[in-house]
Design an enzyme around this catalytic site. Structure first.
Site, PDB file in Angstrom:
ATOM      1  N   VAL A  11      -9.506   3.556 -23.005  1.00 12.59           N
ATOM      2  CA  VAL A  11      -9.124   2.801 -21.811  1.00 12.59           C
ATOM      3  C   VAL A  11     -10.073   3.104 -20.657  1.00 12.59           C
ATOM      4  O   VAL A  11     -10.623   2.186 -20.028  1.00 12.59           O
ATOM      5  CB  VAL A  11      -7.662   3.127 -21.429  1.00 12.59           C
ATOM      6  CG1 VAL A  11      -7.312   2.523 -20.082  1.00 12.59           C
ATOM      7  CG2 VAL A  11      -6.713   2.609 -22.504  1.00 12.59           C
ATOM      8  N   LYS A  35     -19.811  15.237 -23.904  1.00 14.02           N
ATOM      9  CA  LYS A  35     -19.560  13.794 -23.923  1.00 14.02           C
ATOM     10  C   LYS A  35     -20.275  13.126 -22.743  1.00 14.02           C
ATOM     11  O   LYS A  35     -20.922  12.092 -22.897  1.00 14.02           O
ATOM     12  CB  LYS A  35     -18.051  13.571 -23.762  1.00 14.02           C
ATOM     13  CG  LYS A  35     -17.426  12.672 -24.813  1.00 14.02           C
ATOM     14  CD  LYS A  35     -15.911  12.771 -24.753  1.00 14.02           C
ATOM     15  CE  LYS A  35     -15.287  11.491 -24.298  1.00 14.02           C
ATOM     16  NZ  LYS A  35     -13.834  11.511 -24.197  1.00 14.02           N
ATOM     17  N   ARG A 154      -7.023  -4.084 -26.742  1.00  9.89           N
ATOM     18  CA  ARG A 154      -6.871  -3.596 -28.116  1.00  9.89           C
ATOM     19  C   ARG A 154      -8.163  -2.926 -28.557  1.00  9.89           C
ATOM     20  O   ARG A 154      -9.246  -3.392 -28.209  1.00  9.89           O
ATOM     21  CB  ARG A 154      -6.616  -4.761 -29.087  1.00  9.89           C
ATOM     22  CG  ARG A 154      -5.296  -5.443 -28.911  1.00  9.89           C
ATOM     23  CD  ARG A 154      -5.311  -6.789 -29.595  1.00  9.89           C
ATOM     24  NE  ARG A 154      -6.350  -7.658 -29.013  1.00  9.89           N
ATOM     25  CZ  ARG A 154      -6.683  -8.856 -29.476  1.00  9.89           C
ATOM     26  NH1 ARG A 154      -6.104  -9.328 -30.552  1.00  9.89           N
ATOM     27  NH2 ARG A 154      -7.620  -9.573 -28.893  1.00  9.89           N
ATOM     28  N   ALA A 252       2.312  -9.825 -42.040  1.00  8.10           N
ATOM     29  CA  ALA A 252       2.966  -8.744 -42.794  1.00  8.10           C
ATOM     30  C   ALA A 252       1.886  -7.852 -43.399  1.00  8.10           C
ATOM     31  O   ALA A 252       0.780  -8.301 -43.689  1.00  8.10           O
ATOM     32  CB  ALA A 252       3.837  -9.338 -43.886  1.00  8.10           C
ATOM     33  N   GLY A 253       2.198  -6.579 -43.569  1.00  5.52           N
ATOM     34  CA  GLY A 253       1.208  -5.662 -44.131  1.00  5.52           C
ATOM     35  C   GLY A 253       1.811  -4.299 -44.355  1.00  5.52           C
ATOM     36  O   GLY A 253       3.034  -4.160 -44.524  1.00  5.52           O
ATOM     37  N   CYS A 260      -1.281   3.774 -30.169  1.00  2.10           N
ATOM     38  CA  CYS A 260      -0.413   3.188 -29.134  1.00  2.10           C
ATOM     39  C   CYS A 260       0.997   2.862 -29.603  1.00  2.10           C
ATOM     40  O   CYS A 260       1.964   3.427 -29.097  1.00  2.10           O
ATOM     41  CB  CYS A 260      -1.083   1.944 -28.576  1.00  2.10           C
ATOM     42  SG  CYS A 260      -2.724   2.286 -27.969  1.00  2.10           S
ATOM     43  N   LYS A 320      -6.903  -0.265 -38.341  1.00  2.00           N
ATOM     44  CA  LYS A 320      -7.143  -1.708 -38.269  1.00  2.00           C
ATOM     45  C   LYS A 320      -8.657  -1.925 -38.274  1.00  2.00           C
ATOM     46  O   LYS A 320      -9.417  -0.960 -38.134  1.00  2.00           O
ATOM     47  CB  LYS A 320      -6.495  -2.300 -37.029  1.00  2.00           C
ATOM     48  CG  LYS A 320      -7.116  -1.847 -35.721  1.00  2.00           C
ATOM     49  CD  LYS A 320      -6.478  -2.615 -34.602  1.00  2.00           C
ATOM     50  CE  LYS A 320      -7.389  -2.703 -33.419  1.00  2.00           C
ATOM     51  NZ  LYS A 320      -6.914  -3.594 -32.405  1.00  2.00           N
TER      52      LYS A 320
END
Ligand code: UGA
Length: 437
Positions: A11, A35, A154, A252-253, A260, A320
């Site tokens: 974010v 970082k 996302r 569906a999955g 999140c 994902k």
């Protein structure tokens, strides 16, 4: 505007970089010096399509800075954005220790009147606490007001979502603060909703919990469809045409994962508990998802009773597509159970394999391509709907696998294609094709 962003996770970093792209001058602050050094060179610590390019462009334009030093990073900011992590505590509530530390550091560094905006997902009432902690700890004579500005991007499409979201939510105690935060988004073609602090905080949890509910709802229905011979894709399409329902988030999955939905649904339960309100709908959304994450293992064990001699290809590990994030990925449960049942697991993910090593059993074997993972394996399990898999011709599976059996946890292929390729094809909420045993 001069803006400082605290925290360079998904974010914080994406927000900071995107704000420079509309002309603001942004300093991103993080306590992790390694970082910071790498980000100064334009290297993003997270995989997010397009982010490195946008970082390099805005560093070069002199608008994007990185530092681990609060004092110099915050001192002349008109707006300070807090985007630190709020991980899940043992009791399910959001852990606010990083937020609290950030507030104290901000307070000690401020030299001008400032608006402090919280983007981190925080329990309802937290922004009032943020205001209190900062006001109690300021060392200079400065006025601080706070605003809640929850984030809806996302992973995997974070930059696109930042510029093309459905709305911008801003909650604050007074109109002047609302107007200052709205100025940040002047270059954005998005509707701004102005509201009070607590409602803004609640909108974030309500949105994530509702999306999670849609997913668990469709997954629960998919299990009934399987028993009745109906096809969940046709059902979702027919339902989704009703604009009151909408056609999004009805795939569906093997359940939702990521950093999140699992965390925010638990946190919402905890928010309800704290004020004496039970939330049985959210509770069952979580339970349904826990079961759904491993439903494919039941299918596999039903089809192959003994897995001890099996070499299983697993395509996709990330929670994902388009991310290397493994947090709460359904693949974790599935691979663990397959390894526990004695199988040899051969995994391939386009980018998440390195991160996966931290989460998956040590015995997992990683491959560099779909072909390598499939070659001479007994059957395959698909866990992530990467475009690379969807574009991969289904014909290849019969050529490469010992037994042409696919367990597709993300419905990547059409039943007609599976049928034509003469494969045994198990998917979610759809009739099995060519079931042999
Ligand atoms: C989610 C929300 O979509 C964002 O709006 C929000 O800003 C973000 O959480 C956050 O709170 O930071 P994200 O977790 O990145 O974003 O991913 P999603 O695209 O929402 O997917 C979450 C999970 O749901 C994935 O495992 C995905 O495979 C699964 N999913 C999604 C389904 O199983 N079916 C669907 O139809 C859609």
């Amino acid at each position: 505007m001069k803006i400082s962003v605290i925290g360079t996770g998904y974010v914080g970093l994406v927000t900071g970089v995107c704000l420079t792209d509309v002309g603001h001058q942004v300093t991103c602050i993080d306590i992790d010096e390694k970082k910071i050094e790498s980000m100064k060179k334009g290297h993003s610590p997270i995989y997010e399509p397009g982010l490195d390019e946008l970082m390099k462009k805005n560093i070069k334009a002199g608008r994007l800075y990185f530092t681990s030093d609060y004092a110099s990073g915050v001192k002349d900011a008109e707006v300070v954005v807090i985007a630190v992590g709020t991980p899940q505590s043992k009791d399910g509530s959001a852990d606010l220790q990083y937020l609290e530390k950030a507030c104290r550091s901000i307070a000690q560094s401020l030299q001008n009147d400032t608006v402090v905006v919280t983007k981190s997902t925080v329990p309802v009432g937290t922004n009032e606490y943020v205001a209190k902690v900062i006001r109690e700890n300021v060392v200079n004579d400065v006025q601080v007001t706070v605003a809640s500005n929850p984030e809806f991007l996302r992973e995997g499409s974070a930059i696109y979502d930042t510029f093309n979201g459905d709305r911008i939510i801003i909650g604050a105690e007074d109109d002047e603060t609302l107007a200052t935060v709205a100025r940040i988004y002047q270059g954005f073609d998005m509707t701004i909703v102005k509201t009070d602090l607590r409602s803004a905080e609640m909108i974030k949890y309500a949105s994530n919990a509702f999306l999670a509910t849609k997913i668990s709802f469709i997954n629960e229905l998919s299990n009934v469809c399987e028993q009745l011979g109906a096809n969940i894709e046709n059902v979702a399409e027919g339902m989704g045409m009703d604009q009151r329902i909408g056609n999004k988030f009805l795939n569906a999955g093997v359940g939702y994962g990521g950093s999140c939905f699992p965390k925010d649904t638990q946190a919402l339960l905890s928010i309800g508990r704290n004020v004496g309100v039970n939330m049985p709908i959210i509770q069952s959304v979580i339970e349904t998802n826990d079961k759904q994450q491993r439903i494919i293992v039941d299918k596999i064990k039903h089809r192959f009773t003994d897995l001890t001699t099996k070499k299983i290809a697993v395509l996709g590990l990330a929670f994902k597509p388009n991310t290397d994030d493994m947090r709460d990925a359904p693949s974790i449960k599935v691979v663990r159970e397959l390894v526990d049942a004695g199988a040899e697991v051969h995994a391939y993910d386009p980018i998440a394999s390195e991160n996966a090593k931290v989460y998956l059993p040590g015995a997992t074997i990683y491959h560099d391509s779909i072909e390598e993972a499939l070659a001479d394996k007994d059957f395959v399990v698909i866990m992530t709907d990467w475009p690379e898999f969807k574009d991969y011709s289904i014909e290849n599976y019969s050529r490469l696998l010992k037994q042409p059996v696919i367990f597709d946890g993300r419905n990547c292929y059409s039943l007609a294609d599976a049928n034509q390729a003469d494969l045994e094809y198990h998917s979610i909420g759809r009739p099995t094709v060519n079931q042999k045993e």
